[in-house]
Enzyme design. Structure first.
Site, short mmCIF file in Angstrom:
data_model
loop_
_atom_site.label_atom_id
_atom_site.label_comp_id
_atom_site.label_asym_id
_atom_site.label_seq_id
_atom_site.Cartn_x
_atom_site.Cartn_y
_atom_site.Cartn_z
N HIS A 20 8.08 15.24 58.92
CA HIS A 20 6.72 14.84 57.84
C HIS A 20 5.61 16.14 58.38
O HIS A 20 5.22 16.85 59.56
CB HIS A 20 6.68 13.31 58.93
CG HIS A 20 6.46 12.22 58.10
ND1 HIS A 20 6.56 11.92 58.48
CD2 HIS A 20 7.67 12.20 57.84
CE1 HIS A 20 7.11 10.56 57.71
NE2 HIS A 20 7.57 11.06 57.25
N TYR A 76 -2.63 5.73 59.52
CA TYR A 76 -3.89 5.11 60.27
C TYR A 76 -5.34 4.45 60.06
O TYR A 76 -6.08 5.43 59.17
CB TYR A 76 -3.90 6.48 61.65
CG TYR A 76 -3.01 6.90 63.00
CD1 TYR A 76 -1.71 7.94 61.41
CD2 TYR A 76 -2.65 6.32 63.85
CE1 TYR A 76 -1.13 8.34 62.33
CE2 TYR A 76 -1.47 6.59 64.11
CZ TYR A 76 -0.86 7.74 63.46
OH TYR A 76 0.31 8.29 64.46
N PRO A 121 -0.97 4.08 72.78
CA PRO A 121 -0.07 4.55 71.49
C PRO A 121 0.18 5.53 70.21
O PRO A 121 0.36 6.14 69.31
CB PRO A 121 0.99 3.30 71.41
CG PRO A 121 0.46 2.21 71.62
CD PRO A 121 -0.33 2.44 72.69
N LYS A 176 1.94 9.91 71.41
CA LYS A 176 2.22 10.31 72.19
C LYS A 176 3.26 10.38 73.69
O LYS A 176 3.74 11.03 74.46
CB LYS A 176 1.01 11.34 73.24
CG LYS A 176 0.07 12.15 72.39
CD LYS A 176 0.43 13.40 72.04
CE LYS A 176 0.15 14.00 71.37
NZ LYS A 176 0.65 14.66 70.17
N TYR A 231 -1.91 16.75 67.44
CA TYR A 231 -0.81 15.69 66.61
C TYR A 231 -0.07 15.81 66.75
O TYR A 231 1.41 15.71 67.47
CB TYR A 231 -1.66 14.77 65.62
CG TYR A 231 -0.83 14.32 64.86
CD1 TYR A 231 0.24 13.92 63.90
CD2 TYR A 231 -1.11 12.40 65.28
CE1 TYR A 231 1.43 13.31 63.46
CE2 TYR A 231 0.08 11.96 65.29
CZ TYR A 231 0.77 11.35 64.39
OH TYR A 231 1.61 10.41 64.09
C1 PHB Z 1 6.20 3.89 65.43
O1 PHB Z 1 6.23 4.92 64.10
O2 PHB Z 1 5.96 3.32 66.17
C2 PHB Z 1 5.06 4.93 66.02
C3 PHB Z 1 3.92 5.99 64.69
C4 PHB Z 1 3.38 6.32 65.72
C5 PHB Z 1 2.34 6.16 66.66
C6 PHB Z 1 2.71 4.83 67.28
C7 PHB Z 1 3.54 3.97 67.26
O3 PHB Z 1 1.10 6.59 67.32
#
Ligand code: PHB
Ligand code: APR
Length: 389
Positions: free
Chosen positions: A72, A200, A292, A296, A384
């Site tokens: 990505h 997000y 989450p 990280k 990130y």
């Molecule tokens: C996930 O795909 O489980 C996931 C992806 C990004 C995040 C948290 C969880 O920041």
């Protein structure tokens, strides 16, 4: 039994470390409480920094990750009205790899026999002894027999609930913790993702995240109150809430389907210092937890393992007697920077129960600033994709 390094825990941290040490000819054994299927059964996150993918490639274990993983070069922040794309490749020159942590663990686990990495599964009553001496040892029970392993070093990779952290005396330990007043309700479903990149979202009703495991398997989350019950969220209600919070563009492309897995997890920030005591070093969730939001958790475990493997290779292969002395400070410097980013993104993207109208306006203003500022987007992007080691 005698060995050079005993690793407690066969999650991603313990397995990555075990392979790295074994590849250098260092004697190592991994002691794991659970059975292999249980370790693989845990649903975890799925965004890998270059630090993590580089370690898999260095071990020659990245083939399936590159074949099945999704590189990505950007992700989105949504504020209920619009999608703000953070172009991580243009801003940092790096990508992230979307590949489930479970798959990383599976790749490491399946390579252990051919690589001569000994893993003792279903080890009960694991206890560390004399970690501050020159002759530490670990005991464990299996099939009704108690065993002892004498090692020169112990690596506590046993997660947040393991015994290793507790082997550090309170007189030298310091723990920092923030428990967030909400949790994440996650759903895994065999439906195509609503967008080819992660979204997000900060919505008036709360946070949501659209993620994925592949082009046919999606992973979504919504923020819920801490006392929420999973029974209150039948699939249809959850899909409706996701469509609302992720915004009209995502909703229009959302495919619904039955949940393969649905669960609620709490969020916390946690750091334990020091990450070394005597002959015991901590790595991964045994020493720190991040919310989450910044993806990280696994990546911090990987950077700990990078530093720790370098230290132990220096000690055993290059004769640097004090090679492990600097491990804790070096690992913690990166841990705290990742904790900061995860905490900041969590504050920006979630509705806090005690937040007032001004707090909400600050979140909207910050997202508006990010939408219009190359500098702000660069800051988010470099955190990130993962700060340099
Ligand atoms: C996930 O795909 O489980 C996931 C992806 C990004 C995040 C948290 C969880 O920041
Ligand atoms: N004895 C032996 N093994 C133990 C014990 C014990 N007493 N207690 C726990 N373990 C094992 C667990 O069964 C698990 O397999 O230690 C392992 C710890 O693995 P993780 O919890 O996955 O932690 P880590 O390897 O540091 O990986 C961090 O996992 O929890 C996620 O979000 C986190 O992505 C991050 C990653």
């Amino acid at each position: 039994m005698k060995t050079q390094v005993a690793i407690i825990g066969a999650g991603p941290a313990g397995l990555l470390l075990g392979h790295l040490l074994r590849a250098e000819g260092i004697e190592v054994v991994v002691i794991e409480r659970a059975a292999p299927d249980y370790v693989l059964g845990r649903i975890r996150a799925g965004v890998l920094e270059r630090t993590t993918t580089d370690l898999m490639d260095r071990l020659g274990l990245g083939a399936r990750m590159h074949a099945e993983g999704l590189p990505h070069d950007g992700f989105h922040l949504a504020d209920g009205e619009r999608l703000i794309r953070i172009d991580i490749e243009a801003l940092t020159g790096k990508k992230v790899m979307v590949y489930g942590q479970t798959e990383v663990t599976r790749d490491l686990m399946e390579a252990a026999p051919e690589r001569g990495l000994e893993i003792i599964y279903e080890a009960g009553d694991v206890a560390l002894h004399a970690v501050d001496s020159d002759a530490p040892y670990v005991t464990y029970s299996k099939d009704g027999v108690t065993y002892r392993i004498d090692a020169q070093f112990f690596c506590g990779c046993d997660g947040f609930h393991g015994p290793s952290r507790k082997a550090v005396p309170a007189s030298v330990a310091k723990a920092y913790e923030k428990v967030y007043p909400f949790g994440w309700l996650g759903i895994l479903a065999d439906v195509p993702p609503c967008h080819h990149e992660l979204i997000y979202a900060n919505h008036d009703r709360g946070f949501a995240l659209a993620s994925m495991r592949s082009e046919s398997r999606s992973r979504y989350y919504i923020q819920v109150p801490l006392d929420e019950k999973i029974e209150e969220w039948p699939d249809d209600r959850l899909w409706d809430e996701l469509a609302t919070r992720l915004g009209p563009e995502a909703a229009a492309n959302m495919t619904r389907g039955p949940a393969l897995e649905k669960s609620i997890a709490p969020l916390r920030s946690f750091v334990f210092e020091p990450m070394r005591y005597g002959r015991l070093m901590l790595a991964g969730d045994s020493a720190h937890i991040v919310p989450p939001t910044g993806a990280k958790g696994l990546n911090l475990a990987a950077s700990d393992v990078h530093y720790l493997s370098e230290a132990l290779i220096g000690y055993f292969k290059r004769g640097y007697a004090d090679a492990v002395a600097g491990y804790s400070d070096k690992a913690l410097a990166r841990v705290w920077k990742s904790e900061r980013f995860s905490w900041q993104l969590t504050k920006l993207m979630h509705r806090f129960p005690d937040g007032d109208a001004f707090d909400r306006r600050m979140q909207v203003a910050e997202l508006d600033y990010i939408a219009s500022s190359h500098a702000a987007q660069t800051t988010i992007a470099e955190n990130y994709v993962g700060l340099s080691l």
